[in-house]
Design a protein around this motif. Structure first.
Motif, PDB file in Angstrom:
ATOM      1  N   GLY A  17       0.821  -1.202   0.000  1.00 22.18           N
ATOM      2  CA  GLY A  17       0.000   0.000   0.000  1.00 22.18           C
ATOM      3  C   GLY A  17       0.851   1.245   0.000  1.00 22.18           C
ATOM      4  N   VAL A  18       1.929   1.229   0.772  1.00 17.57           N
ATOM      5  CA  VAL A  18       2.837   2.372   0.794  1.00 17.57           C
ATOM      6  C   VAL A  18       3.502   2.558  -0.559  1.00 17.57           C
ATOM      7  CG1 VAL A  18       4.946   3.270   1.804  1.00 17.57           C
ATOM      8  CG2 VAL A  18       3.219   2.221   3.263  1.00 17.57           C
ATOM      9  N   ALA A  19       3.901   1.438  -1.172  1.00 17.78           N
ATOM     10  CA  ALA A  19       4.571   1.517  -2.469  1.00 17.78           C
ATOM     11  C   ALA A  19       3.665   2.113  -3.521  1.00 17.78           C
ATOM     12  CB  ALA A  19       5.036   0.133  -2.902  1.00 17.78           C
ATOM     13  N   CYS A  20       2.358   1.849  -3.439  1.00 21.30           N
ATOM     14  CA  CYS A  20       1.423   2.326  -4.452  1.00 21.30           C
ATOM     15  C   CYS A  20       1.073   3.794  -4.260  1.00 21.30           C
ATOM     16  CB  CYS A  20       0.144   1.493  -4.425  1.00 21.30           C
ATOM     17  SG  CYS A  20       0.404  -0.212  -4.953  1.00 21.30           S
ATOM     18  N   THR A  21       1.133   4.294  -3.022  1.00 21.80           N
ATOM     19  CA  THR A  21       0.694   5.659  -2.763  1.00 21.80           C
ATOM     20  C   THR A  21       1.840   6.640  -2.628  1.00 21.80           C
ATOM     21  OG1 THR A  21       0.631   5.213  -0.393  1.00 21.80           O
ATOM     22  CG2 THR A  21      -1.398   4.850  -1.641  1.00 21.80           C
ATOM     23  N   ASP A  22       3.054   6.137  -2.412  1.00 22.53           N
ATOM     24  CA  ASP A  22       4.201   7.014  -2.232  1.00 22.53           C
ATOM     25  C   ASP A  22       4.728   7.421  -3.604  1.00 22.53           C
ATOM     26  OD1 ASP A  22       6.222   8.450  -1.193  1.00 22.53           O
ATOM     27  OD2 ASP A  22       7.375   6.751  -0.424  1.00 22.53           O
ATOM     28  N   LYS A  23       4.363   8.631  -4.057  1.00 24.90           N
ATOM     29  CA  LYS A  23       4.697   9.075  -5.402  1.00 24.90           C
ATOM     30  C   LYS A  23       5.771  10.156  -5.371  1.00 24.90           C
ATOM     31  CE  LYS A  23       1.595   6.559  -7.591  1.00 24.90           C
ATOM     32  NZ  LYS A  23       1.978   5.529  -8.572  1.00 24.90           N
ATOM     33  N   CYS A  24       6.564  10.196  -6.430  1.00 28.84           N
ATOM     34  CA  CYS A  24       7.582  11.230  -6.580  1.00 28.84           C
ATOM     35  C   CYS A  24       7.408  11.903  -7.931  1.00 28.84           C
ATOM     36  CB  CYS A  24       8.989  10.630  -6.503  1.00 28.84           C
ATOM     37  SG  CYS A  24       9.421  10.004  -4.869  1.00 28.84           S
ATOM     38  N   THR A  25       7.823  13.161  -8.017  1.00 29.33           N
ATOM     39  CA  THR A  25       7.812  13.881  -9.286  1.00 29.33           C
ATOM     40  C   THR A  25       9.215  13.836  -9.877  1.00 29.33           C
ATOM     41  OG1 THR A  25       6.066  15.366  -8.543  1.00 29.33           O
ATOM     42  CG2 THR A  25       7.394  16.087 -10.417  1.00 29.33           C
ATOM     43  N   GLU A  26       9.301  13.418 -11.134  1.00 29.66           N
ATOM     44  CA  GLU A  26      10.596  13.286 -11.797  1.00 29.66           C
ATOM     45  C   GLU A  26      10.563  14.020 -13.125  1.00 29.66           C
ATOM     46  OE1 GLU A  26      12.827   9.637 -14.030  1.00 29.66           O
ATOM     47  OE2 GLU A  26      12.291   9.314 -11.928  1.00 29.66           O
ATOM     48  N   THR A  27      11.637  14.734 -13.440  1.00 29.99           N
ATOM     49  CA  THR A  27      11.755  15.421 -14.722  1.00 29.99           C
ATOM     50  C   THR A  27      12.514  14.537 -15.695  1.00 29.99           C
ATOM     51  OG1 THR A  27      11.746  17.594 -13.662  1.00 29.99           O
ATOM     52  CG2 THR A  27      12.619  17.469 -15.895  1.00 29.99           C
ATOM     53  N   ARG A  28      11.921  14.302 -16.845  1.00 29.87           N
ATOM     54  CA  ARG A  28      12.550  13.453 -17.858  1.00 29.87           C
ATOM     55  C   ARG A  28      12.590  14.169 -19.202  1.00 29.87           C
ATOM     56  NH1 ARG A  28       9.889   7.404 -16.863  1.00 29.87           N
ATOM     57  NH2 ARG A  28      10.819   7.028 -14.803  1.00 29.87           N
ATOM     58  N   THR A  29      13.685  13.977 -19.901  1.00 28.07           N
ATOM     59  CA  THR A  29      13.811  14.462 -21.274  1.00 28.07           C
ATOM     60  C   THR A  29      13.861  13.251 -22.191  1.00 28.07           C
ATOM     61  OG1 THR A  29      15.022  16.448 -20.599  1.00 28.07           O
ATOM     62  CG2 THR A  29      15.221  15.771 -22.899  1.00 28.07           C
ATOM     63  N   PHE A  30      13.007  13.252 -23.195  1.00 26.19           N
ATOM     64  CA  PHE A  30      12.972  12.109 -24.096  1.00 26.19           C
ATOM     65  C   PHE A  30      12.775  12.583 -25.524  1.00 26.19           C
ATOM     66  CE2 PHE A  30       8.678  12.942 -22.687  1.00 26.19           C
ATOM     67  CZ  PHE A  30       7.914  12.808 -23.831  1.00 26.19           C
ATOM     68  N   ARG A  31      12.945  11.674 -26.454  1.00 23.70           N
ATOM     69  CA  ARG A  31      12.823  11.985 -27.873  1.00 23.70           C
ATOM     70  C   ARG A  31      11.444  11.590 -28.388  1.00 23.70           C
ATOM     71  NH1 ARG A  31      18.538   9.330 -29.506  1.00 23.70           N
ATOM     72  NH2 ARG A  31      17.932   8.015 -27.768  1.00 23.70           N
ATOM     73  N   ARG A  32      10.851  12.508 -29.131  1.00 23.97           N
ATOM     74  CA  ARG A  32       9.551  12.247 -29.751  1.00 23.97           C
ATOM     75  C   ARG A  32       9.756  12.162 -31.266  1.00 23.97           C
ATOM     76  NH1 ARG A  32       5.371  16.708 -28.517  1.00 23.97           N
ATOM     77  NH2 ARG A  32       5.185  15.548 -26.548  1.00 23.97           N
ATOM     78  N   PHE A  33       9.226  11.108 -31.873  1.00 28.43           N
ATOM     79  CA  PHE A  33       9.410  10.870 -33.307  1.00 28.43           C
ATOM     80  C   PHE A  33       8.121  11.151 -34.060  1.00 28.43           C
ATOM     81  CE2 PHE A  33      12.388   8.131 -31.054  1.00 28.43           C
ATOM     82  CZ  PHE A  33      13.581   8.485 -31.664  1.00 28.43           C
ATOM     83  N   THR A  34       8.243  11.951 -35.131  1.00 28.10           N
ATOM     84  CA  THR A  34       7.098  12.271 -35.974  1.00 28.10           C
ATOM     85  C   THR A  34       7.455  11.949 -37.418  1.00 28.10           C
ATOM     86  OG1 THR A  34       6.535  14.106 -34.485  1.00 28.10           O
ATOM     87  CG2 THR A  34       5.492  14.077 -36.667  1.00 28.10           C
ATOM     88  N   PRO A  35       6.652  11.123 -38.116  1.00 22.44           N
ATOM     89  CA  PRO A  35       6.958  10.804 -39.520  1.00 22.44           C
ATOM     90  C   PRO A  35       7.002  12.064 -40.384  1.00 22.44           C
ATOM     91  CG  PRO A  35       5.275   9.333 -38.646  1.00 22.44           C
ATOM     92  CD  PRO A  35       5.463  10.421 -37.621  1.00 22.44           C
ATOM     93  N   VAL A  36       7.962  12.115 -41.295  1.00 23.17           N
ATOM     94  CA  VAL A  36       8.139  13.251 -42.186  1.00 23.17           C
ATOM     95  C   VAL A  36       8.318  12.741 -43.613  1.00 23.17           C
ATOM     96  CG1 VAL A  36       9.668  15.162 -42.816  1.00 23.17           C
ATOM     97  CG2 VAL A  36       9.163  14.709 -40.411  1.00 23.17           C
ATOM     98  N   THR A  37       7.647  13.391 -44.559  1.00 21.12           N
ATOM     99  CA  THR A  37       7.814  13.094 -45.979  1.00 21.12           C
ATOM    100  C   THR A  37       8.288  14.348 -46.693  1.00 21.12           C
ATOM    101  OG1 THR A  37       6.067  11.404 -45.962  1.00 21.12           O
ATOM    102  CG2 THR A  37       6.666  12.337 -48.100  1.00 21.12           C
ATOM    103  N   LEU A  38       9.388  14.236 -47.451  1.00 27.35           N
ATOM    104  CA  LEU A  38       9.941  15.358 -48.198  1.00 27.35           C
ATOM    105  C   LEU A  38      10.081  14.973 -49.662  1.00 27.35           C
ATOM    106  CD1 LEU A  38      12.845  16.341 -45.774  1.00 27.35           C
ATOM    107  CD2 LEU A  38      10.697  17.570 -46.057  1.00 27.35           C
ATOM    108  N   THR A  39       9.716  15.880 -50.554  1.00 33.89           N
ATOM    109  CA  THR A  39       9.958  15.634 -51.972  1.00 33.89           C
ATOM    110  C   THR A  39      11.425  15.912 -52.280  1.00 33.89           C
ATOM    111  OG1 THR A  39       9.494  17.917 -52.645  1.00 33.89           O
ATOM    112  CG2 THR A  39       7.606  16.400 -52.480  1.00 33.89           C
ATOM    113  N   LEU A  40      11.905  15.388 -53.412  1.00 35.13           N
ATOM    114  CA  LEU A  40      13.290  15.651 -53.806  1.00 35.13           C
ATOM    115  C   LEU A  40      13.521  17.141 -54.011  1.00 35.13           C
ATOM    116  CD1 LEU A  40      14.105  12.719 -56.256  1.00 35.13           C
ATOM    117  CD2 LEU A  40      14.218  12.811 -53.762  1.00 35.13           C
TER     118      LEU A  40
END
Length: 437
Positions: A17-40
């Motif tokens: 019960g303690v493990a489920c309710t004891d929360k921490c705030t953490e800052t994370r930096t991650f990479r987000r991928f978005t498909p891209v299409t470019l003409t020649l």
């Protein structure tokens, strides 16, 4: 018995019960991928020179004649006047869609732009202009954010945009153990199918600034030797005849196998880093390098630098390599036909490296930068000179007692006249948006 039966669920609730309710705030930096299409047309018409801009997603570093070139992942190249290493000045930005690698011969800079090789005249660094292009020479490629390829049905470039997002998340406190994810190492919260690229040194990791060719780091896919430019992708080496530097001509193509990552020229040999081993090529005939031998290792990412009869190879887990080994291998190459392991040293998460013997510098990703005395190949771990921990280090160039280093939060320049105490001369910071839509 009855008391014991009641105690078990009470204990269970107390613990979990303690493990489920004891929360921490953490800052994370991650990479987000978005498909891209470019003409020649979008790719080829996107080339240009413009005012300097800030570093946001830096990649490879390259230097020549007191000028520094820093790749901005998939967008182009920053040009920086570094003749005073204590106060480098941003000069201009070369806009190059799909750029990942570079090399400089005389006043000509070679850069990839997705499927094309483009040659630029950089004699006037404030007015850089394209002078030639080899079309459709690279069928596909790798970046830190994954692979790109040509859609054969439409002829368009299929790629992914990589954005860096910082956010706060709620986690169970007991989960906050070990390194968090990020730029080039640590735990990851995304799919990383590709890796960063870099441009190689033509002088074995050091050399003079006033040289015909420039100097670059160990994560290279471009190399210059004699009258040729060598480029590698995951399976092959493509040569270009640059006897007329401003007019590169397509040369031989050499099939190399699978998982090729980096190329490092040393004297008349080429050392190729791959996901499964180090390949050694004889380059006495620069038009057609021939394979001499292979030093095999576990499936991991593998840049290599060389000094005399020893090769230094860093092996790291993660990214496209999917292995679990993190170490430095020192390899005896006195017999190029039969390279032998001298000793392996455990590391945390090694990336690029540089040697100005006896100085050996190793980037440990999120674990910082390490400086070693490599005089005794059997006791390198006992000769750690300095460990700078508060940086995220990717690749280095040792150059005339100045150490050029690119990392997650920018470009650093150290004076290593005293290798036991590196002195920070200057830093160009990364300035990226905090929030990305």
């Amino acid at each position: 018995m009855k008391r014991i039966l009641y105690s078990i669920p009470v204990l269970f609730l107390a613990l979990f019960g303690v493990a489920c309710t004891d929360k921490c705030t953490e800052t994370r930096t991650f990479r987000r991928f978005t498909p891209v299409t470019l003409t020649l047309a979008q790719v080829r018409q996107g080339i240009g020179s413009e005012a300097p801009r800030t570093l946001q997603k830096p990649g490879k570093i390259y230097t020549k004649d007191g000028f520094l070139f820093i790749n901005e992942l998939k967008e182009g190249i920053h040009v920086i006047d570094n003749r005073n290493p204590n106060a480098p000045q941003m000069v201009s930005f070369i806009r190059i869609p799909g750029n990942g690698d570079m090399a400089v011969r005389n006043n000509i800079l070679y850069a990839d732009s997705y499927m094309d090789l483009v040659a630029f005249d950089i004699s006037d660094v404030k007015n850089i202009r394209p002078v030639n292009r080899v079309n459709n020479i690279f069928p596909n490629g790798q970046f830190e954010g994954g692979y790109w390829y040509i859609n054969q049905a439409t002829g368009d470039v299929q790629d992914q945009r990589v954005d860096y997002v910082t956010e706060q998340v709620q986690t169970n406190c007991q989960d906050n153990v070990g390194p968090t994810g990020g730029w080039w190492g640590g735990a990851v919260f995304f799919d990383t199918r590709g890796m960063m690229n870099a441009a190689p040194s033509t002088s074995g990791g050091g050399g003079q600034q006033q040289s015909t060719n420039g100097t670059a780091g160990s994560m290279a896919r471009f190399a210059l030797y004699n009258n040729y430019l060598y480029t590698v992708n995951s399976t092959e080496m493509q040569l270009f005849d640059i006897r007329n530097p401003a007019d590169p001509k397509v040369g031989n193509k050499i099939q190399m196998g699978w998982g090729i990552e980096t190329i490092f020229p040393y004297k008349d040999k080429l050392f190729i880093g791959s996901q499964t081993g180090m390949f050694i090529y004889d380059n006495k005939n620069p038009e057609k390098p021939e394979r001499l031998s292979v030093f095999q290792h576990a499936r991991v990412c593998d840049p290599v630098v060389v000094h005399e009869d020893k090769a230094y190879v860093t092996l790291r887990s993660g990214n496209t390599c999917q292995g679990f080994t993190n170490q430095l291998d020192v390899v005896d190459i006195s017999n190029l036909l039969n390279p032998k392991l001298i000793k392996s040293y455990p590391m945390r998460n090694p990336h690029g490296l540089g040697v100005d013997f006896p100085n050996l510098f190793i980037c440990e990703g999120a674990y910082g930068l390490k400086s070693f005395d490599a005089s005794d190949a059997l006791n390198i771990d006992k000769n750690l000179r300095e460990h700078i921990k508060d940086i995220d280090a990717y690749d280095v160039i040792p150059l005339d007692k100045s150490l050029l280093m690119i990392g997650r939060d920018g470009f650093y320049q150290y004076d290593y006249s005293n290798p036991k105490q590196l002195r920070l001369m200057s830093k160009i910071p990364v300035k990226r948006p905090n929030a990305i839509s």
